[in-house]
Design a protein around this motif. Structure first.
Motif: not given
Ligand code: ADP
Ligand code: MG
Length: 563
Positions: A372-379
Motif C-alpha cells: 500500500x506504499x506505507x513505510x516498513x522500517x528497520x531493514x
C-alpha cells in the motif's frame, strides 16, 4: 596438562591427546557435550551446561545462550545481580570444562588449544584468548575450526597440495571452508557461510508443518507449550536420521495431537533451507577457483550434518561421498586435541590465519514501502559484504523515504540479519537535508571504507549540494586491556560456582523446574516432588540423595513421555 577445547555456539567439549590418540572427557552429568549456556541462581551462584539450558525455560531473565556471536564486542549481559561480557561468559564455560578434565585425570590443566571459526576477526580471536586467561589457563594457540576438523580426520598426513572442503552445520551457524595443505602449512583458501542457518532452522520447519496440520497458530501457544512442542520435535528430527518415518504425539490441553512424518517429506519441507546450504558451498568453490573434481576430500562436521538430507545434498553437488565417520559433533574438539598432541611432540602444523577479510557485513538501516506504499522500517541494507578482502570501499545511494524530509539518520550496523535491529549497531550519522526537496531529488550517497586495522570510515554526500558528512568508527572497541583482564579475573574468582559434585542435583532440580514451567497440569505433583527432593538434599545423606535422584529422574522421564 594441555587440553583441546571446542568452544561452540551451542555446545562445548574438552579433551586431550593421550597414548591412544585424542580423547574427550565427560562432564559431571556424564555427557561429552556441555551446552554453552550460563545461568545465575537466586543465591548468585553460576550454573553452566545442561542445568543452565533448562533454566533458559524457567528463568529466562537470568540465563544466556549463543553468546559466542558477541565475542569481540563489548556487549554486556545482566544475569541476576551480575553483569558479564562475552569473554567472561565464555570463561565460565571454559572453567566448567577444565573442572571436568581435572576431575577425569586428577591433573591440573595449564594450557589449551581452543578452536575458533576461520572467519573470526582479530578482535574475536583476542577475546577468545582473554576468555582463556579469565579461566586461569594459557591459550597455547587458537586453531581454525575447519583445520581442527581436518586434523580429526588425519588429513594432515595427505600429500602436499591436497585440498579439502570442510562443511560445518551447527545449531545456528553454517560454515564452509576450502583448505589447502602445503609443507605442513594449512591455508584457508576460501570461507563462506550463513551466520543464521543451522539445526534450529530445520526444527522450525517441523514446527511450522506440525502447527499447520493441526490448525494451531504458533502465536496462540504459550512459550511453555512452544518449549514442550519443540522438545518433542527435536527428538523427531533426530529420530528421522535412523528411521524412515517417525510418530509424534503431543497433548495440548484437552486434545491429543498425533502426527506422522517421514524423512522424504521432511526433506521436501526443508527444501528452502537446503537451497540456502547450496549458496555458500558454491561461493566457496568459486572463490577458491576449484572444480569439485579438484577436491581431495569433503568433510562433514557439526551436529546438524547428521540429518540424512545433508550428505545427500553434498554427494549430489560434488559427485562423491563425503567423509563423516568421526562423530560430527565431536570432530572439531578431537582436532583441537590432535593439535595439542602435536605441540606435545614438538611438531606443529602452521596455519595461515585469515584476518585480512572483513569478518562481518557492514551496512545501514532503511525503510521499504509495503504494497500500500506505507513505510516498513528497520531493514538492513548491506554495503560491504562479509569476507570482502580489505581494504575495501563501496558506495550505495539512498533516498529519504518522504518528500521534504529535514534530516536523514544514517545508522551503521554490522551483522548478517535482514532486520537491522538483530545486528550490532556501531554508530550513526545525522545528515541535515536543507533546503527541503522532494525525496527523489534528495538522494544521498553513502560510502563505507574499511581498512586493515578494522577502522570503518562512513561518508555521506548529499548529491544535490555535494555537501559531505563523515563518521569514523574504530571497529575494535570490544577488547579488554591487560589491566582490565586482571581486575575482571579477580571479580570472576569471587563469583561462586556450585561444586562439581553438586552438578547432578542442580541439573535434576533445574529439569524439574523446567517441567513445572512447561506442564501446567502436572504442577501440583511437580511442586511436591521438588519440595521432597530439596528436603532430601538438606539431609546431606549422599546415599539417600542418590536414591531419591534416581526415583525423581524416572518420574520426570515418565511425565515427559506421557504428557
Ligand atoms: P555448534 O557448533 O553450533 O555448537 P553442534 O555442532 O553441537 O553446534 O550442532 C548442534 C545442532 O545439531 C543442533 O541444532 C541439533 O539439533 C543438531 N543435531 C544434533 N544431533 C542431531 C541428530 N542426530 N540429527 C539431527 N540433528 C542433530
Ligand atoms: Mg561447532
Amino acid at each position: 596438562m594441555i587440553v583441546g577445547i571446542d568452544l561452540g555456539t551451542t555446545h562445548s567439549l574438552i579433551g586431550t591427546y593421550g597414548e591412544q590418540g585424542p580423547h574427550l572427557f565427560p562432564n559431571a552429568l556424564g555427557d561429552y557435550l556441555t551446552p554453552s549456556v550460563v545461568s545465575v541462581d537466586d543465591q548468585g551462584h553460576v550454573i553452566v551446561g545442561r542445568a543452565a539450558r533448562d533454566r533458559m525455560v524457567s528463568h529466562p531473565d537470568s540465563s544466556v545462550a549463543t553468546f559466542k556471536r558477541w565475542m569481540g564486542t563489548p556487549r554486556e549481559t545482566r544475569l541476576g545481580t551480575h553483569t558479564f561480557r562475552p569473554e567472561e561468559l565464555s570463561a565460565l564455560i571454559l572453567r566448567s570444562l577444565i573442572a571436568d578434565a581435572e576431575a577425569a585425570t586428577g591433573e591440573k590443566v595449564t594450557e589449551a588449544v581452543i578452536s575458533v571459526p576461520a572467519y573470526f576477526s582479530d578482535a574475536q580471536r583476542k577475546a577468545t584468548r582473554a576468555a582463556g586467561e579469565l579461566a586461569g589457563i594459557r591459550v597455547e594457540r587458537l586453531i581454525n575450526e575447519p583445520t581442527a576438523a581436518a586434523l580429526a580426520y588425519g588429513l594432515q598426513e595427505n600429500r602436499d597440495g591436497s585440498r579439502f572442503l570442510v562443511f560445518d552445520l551447527g545449531g545456528g551457524t553454517f560454515d564452509v571452508s576450502v583448505l589447502e595443505m602445503f609443507d605442513g602449512v594449512v591455508e584457508v583458501h576460501a570461507s563462506a557461510g550463513d551466520n543464521f542457518l543451522g539445526g534450529e532452522d530445520f526444527l522450525d520447519v517441523l514446527q511450522t508443518a506440525f502447527c499447520a496440520e493441526h490448525q494451531l497458530s504458533m502465536d496462540a501457544l504459550t512459550p511453555q507449550e512452544r518449549g514442550q512442542l519443540r522438545r518433542r520435535l527435536e527428538q523427531a528430527k533426530r529420530d528421522l536420521g535412523a528411521n524412515a518415518s517417525v510418530a509424534v504425539e503431543w497433548r495440548h490441553g484437552e486434545r491429543t495431537l498425533n502426527w506422522q512424518i517421514d524423512e522424504e517429506r521432511f526433506a521436501r519441507l526443508a527444501e528452502p533451507l537446503v537451497h540456502r546450504i547450496r549458496t555458500p558451498l558454491e561461493r566457496a568453490m568459486r572463490d577458491a577457483r576449484l572444480q569439485p573434481a579438484q577436491l581431495d576430500e569433503i568433510v562433514l562436521v557439526g551436529g546438524a550434518s547428521r540429518m540424512p538430507l545433508v550428505p545427500r545434498l553434498v554427494s549430489r553437488m560434488f559427485g562423491r561421498l563425503p567423509l563423516r565417520h568421526v562423530n560430527p559433533d565431536e570432530a572439531i574438539a578431537l582436532g583441537a586435541c590432535v593439535s595439542a598432541g602435536l605441540k606435545l611432540r614438538d611438531k606443529r602444523l602452521e596455519e595461515v590465519i585469515l584476518t585480512d577479510v572483513c569478518p562481518y557485513t557492514l551496512g545501514t538501516k532503511v525503510s521499504h514501502p509495503d504494497e500500500q506504499g506505507r513505510e516498513q522500517a528497520g531493514f538492513f541494507a548491506p554495503i560491504i559484504h562479509r569476507n570482502s578482502t580489505v581494504p575495501v570501499s563501496r558506495e550505495e545511494t539512498f533516498q529519504p523515504f518522504r518528500d521534504n524530509q529535514t534530516k536523514l539518520t544514517l545508522e551503521v550496523y554490522q551483522g548478517e540479519h535482514p532486520m537491522a535491529d538483530h545486528n550490532i549497531k556501531l554508530g550513526e550519522l545525522q545528515v541535515p537535508l536543507t533546503p527541503q526537496r522532494r525525496a527523489n531529488e534528495n538522494a544521498v550517497s553513502l560510502r563505507f571504507t574499511y581498512d586493515v586495522n578494522g577502522v570503518l570510515q562512513v561518508e555521506a554526500t548529499i548529491l544535490a549540494t555535494q555537501e559531505r558528512h563523515e563518521l569514523v568508527l574504530e571497529q575494535n572497541p570490544g577488547l579488554l586491556s591487560p589491566t582490565e583482564i586482571r581486575s575482571r579475573l579477580q571479580a570472576l574468582a569471587s563469583i561462586k560456582i556450585h561444586p562439581r559434585e553438586k552438578q547432578e542435583n542442580i541439573a535434576m532440580l533445574a529439569r524439574a523446574e523446567r517441567l513445572y514451567e512447561e506442564y501446567i497440569a502436572a504442577r501440583a505433583q511437580l511442586q511436591q516432588w521438588i519440595a521432597r527432593f530439596r528436603h532430601v538434599l538438606d539431609t546431606q545423606d549422599e546415599h539417600l540423595i542418590r536414591e531419591h535422584r534416581r526415583q525423581l529422574s524416572e518420574a520426570l522421564d515418565t511425565l515427559e513421555a506421557q504428557a
